[in-house]
Enzyme design. Structure first.
Site, PDB file in Angstrom:
ATOM      1  N   HIS A  98       0.833  -1.206   0.000  1.00 40.62           N
ATOM      2  CA  HIS A  98       0.000   0.000   0.000  1.00 40.62           C
ATOM      3  C   HIS A  98       0.862   1.247   0.000  1.00 40.62           C
ATOM      4  O   HIS A  98       2.041   1.222   0.357  1.00 40.62           O
ATOM      5  CB  HIS A  98      -0.973   0.012   1.190  1.00 40.62           C
ATOM      6  CG  HIS A  98      -0.335   0.387   2.489  1.00 40.62           C
ATOM      7  ND1 HIS A  98      -0.195   1.693   2.903  1.00 40.62           N
ATOM      8  CD2 HIS A  98       0.215  -0.365   3.460  1.00 40.62           C
ATOM      9  CE1 HIS A  98       0.399   1.718   4.080  1.00 40.62           C
ATOM     10  NE2 HIS A  98       0.659   0.471   4.438  1.00 40.62           N
ATOM     11  N   CYS A  99       0.239   2.332  -0.433  1.00 37.61           N
ATOM     12  CA  CYS A  99       0.840   3.663  -0.338  1.00 37.61           C
ATOM     13  C   CYS A  99      -0.184   4.545   0.374  1.00 37.61           C
ATOM     14  O   CYS A  99      -0.932   4.059   1.225  1.00 37.61           O
ATOM     15  CB  CYS A  99       1.246   4.184  -1.717  1.00 37.61           C
ATOM     16  SG  CYS A  99      -0.083   4.301  -2.939  1.00 37.61           S
ATOM     17  N   TRP A 100      -0.251   5.821   0.062  1.00 42.69           N
ATOM     18  CA  TRP A 100      -1.179   6.717   0.744  1.00 42.69           C
ATOM     19  C   TRP A 100      -2.634   6.431   0.358  1.00 42.69           C
ATOM     20  O   TRP A 100      -3.492   6.238   1.192  1.00 42.69           O
ATOM     21  CB  TRP A 100      -0.816   8.168   0.457  1.00 42.69           C
ATOM     22  CG  TRP A 100      -1.812   9.162   0.962  1.00 42.69           C
ATOM     23  CD1 TRP A 100      -2.549  10.031   0.225  1.00 42.69           C
ATOM     24  CD2 TRP A 100      -2.206   9.388   2.323  1.00 42.69           C
ATOM     25  NE1 TRP A 100      -3.379  10.772   1.035  1.00 42.69           N
ATOM     26  CE2 TRP A 100      -3.178  10.388   2.330  1.00 42.69           C
ATOM     27  CE3 TRP A 100      -1.829   8.811   3.534  1.00 42.69           C
ATOM     28  CZ2 TRP A 100      -3.780  10.857   3.487  1.00 42.69           C
ATOM     29  CZ3 TRP A 100      -2.439   9.277   4.701  1.00 42.69           C
ATOM     30  CH2 TRP A 100      -3.392  10.291   4.665  1.00 42.69           C
ATOM     31  N   TYR A 128      -3.170   3.658   2.912  1.00 43.21           N
ATOM     32  CA  TYR A 128      -3.166   3.987   4.342  1.00 43.21           C
ATOM     33  C   TYR A 128      -4.361   4.864   4.701  1.00 43.21           C
ATOM     34  O   TYR A 128      -4.912   4.764   5.789  1.00 43.21           O
ATOM     35  CB  TYR A 128      -1.859   4.690   4.740  1.00 43.21           C
ATOM     36  CG  TYR A 128      -1.858   5.061   6.199  1.00 43.21           C
ATOM     37  CD1 TYR A 128      -1.676   4.090   7.175  1.00 43.21           C
ATOM     38  CD2 TYR A 128      -2.100   6.366   6.609  1.00 43.21           C
ATOM     39  CE1 TYR A 128      -1.732   4.412   8.521  1.00 43.21           C
ATOM     40  CE2 TYR A 128      -2.144   6.697   7.947  1.00 43.21           C
ATOM     41  CZ  TYR A 128      -1.962   5.721   8.899  1.00 43.21           C
ATOM     42  OH  TYR A 128      -2.024   6.042  10.238  1.00 43.21           O
TER      43      TYR A 128
END
Length: 191
Positions: A98-100, A128
């Site tokens: 995952h990223c933002w 996130y």
């Protein structure tokens, strides 16, 4: 199996409900990771904080294409390190990324893993940001909460153990803090 078949989108709720949790790789910058993370996640950042700032500035002031070009130049020398670090985090080849927001960074990283032998790669939809929203929503519900306090040596830990043995959910903050808040917290304890 082709790359696209190896990459699956998964909601944060689906990830959290899995009986056996996949290792999770957070590809956000170290600064983003420091501010908040999914418990148990491993940070393998695509960009340093400075690199992320440069890519963001290019995106805002120039164009998406300019930002992508700068980003690729930052990432390319690190590609082998990403695989090595990911294999350490997920030795069996199954991983969640995952990223933002579950966008370009996590998709690119997931594709790189799939191209290099990872068998099951999941991208967390919403990244996130979706985890944070899920946690905040959870705390909006009503709770039956009792706080136990008292002097050092008054038997709080024994009471918590007894409640736990009776099936009550207990959070022992002193134990989580390795008793560093108590008068004798440093005796025989790890740093």
């Amino acid at each position: 199996m082709g790359k696209t078949e190896q990459i699956q989108r998964i909601s944060i709720e689906q990830y959290l409900q899995r009986k056996s949790r996949l290792p999770i790789i957070d590809v956000r910058s170290p600064g983003e990771f420091f501010k908040g993370r999914i418990p148990g996640s491993v940070n393998i950042p695509l960009f340093s904080d400075e690199e992320r700032a440069r890519v963001g500035t290019a995106y805002t002031r120039e164009s998406r294409e300019a930002a992508l070009d700068i980003g690729y130049r930052f990432v390319e020398p690190k590609l082998e390190d990403f695989i090595r670090a990911s294999r350490k985090a997920a030795p069996d080849g199954s991983v969640a990324v995952h990223c933002w927001r579950g966008g370009l960074r996590s998709k690119a990283f997931a594709g790189h893993l799939a191209d290099h032998g990872f068998e099951a790669v999941f991208v967390i939809e919403g990244g996130y940001k979706s985890f944070r929203r899920t946690v905040l929503d959870f705390f909006r519900q009503p709770f039956r909460l009792a706080i136990l306090g008292g002097y050092t040596g008054s038997g709080k830990t024994a009471i918590l153990r007894e409640l736990s043995s009776r099936g009550e959910q207990v959070i022992d903050l002193e134990a989580l803090a390795c008793h560093k808040g108590s008068a004798f917290g440093s005796l025989g304890q790890a740093p």
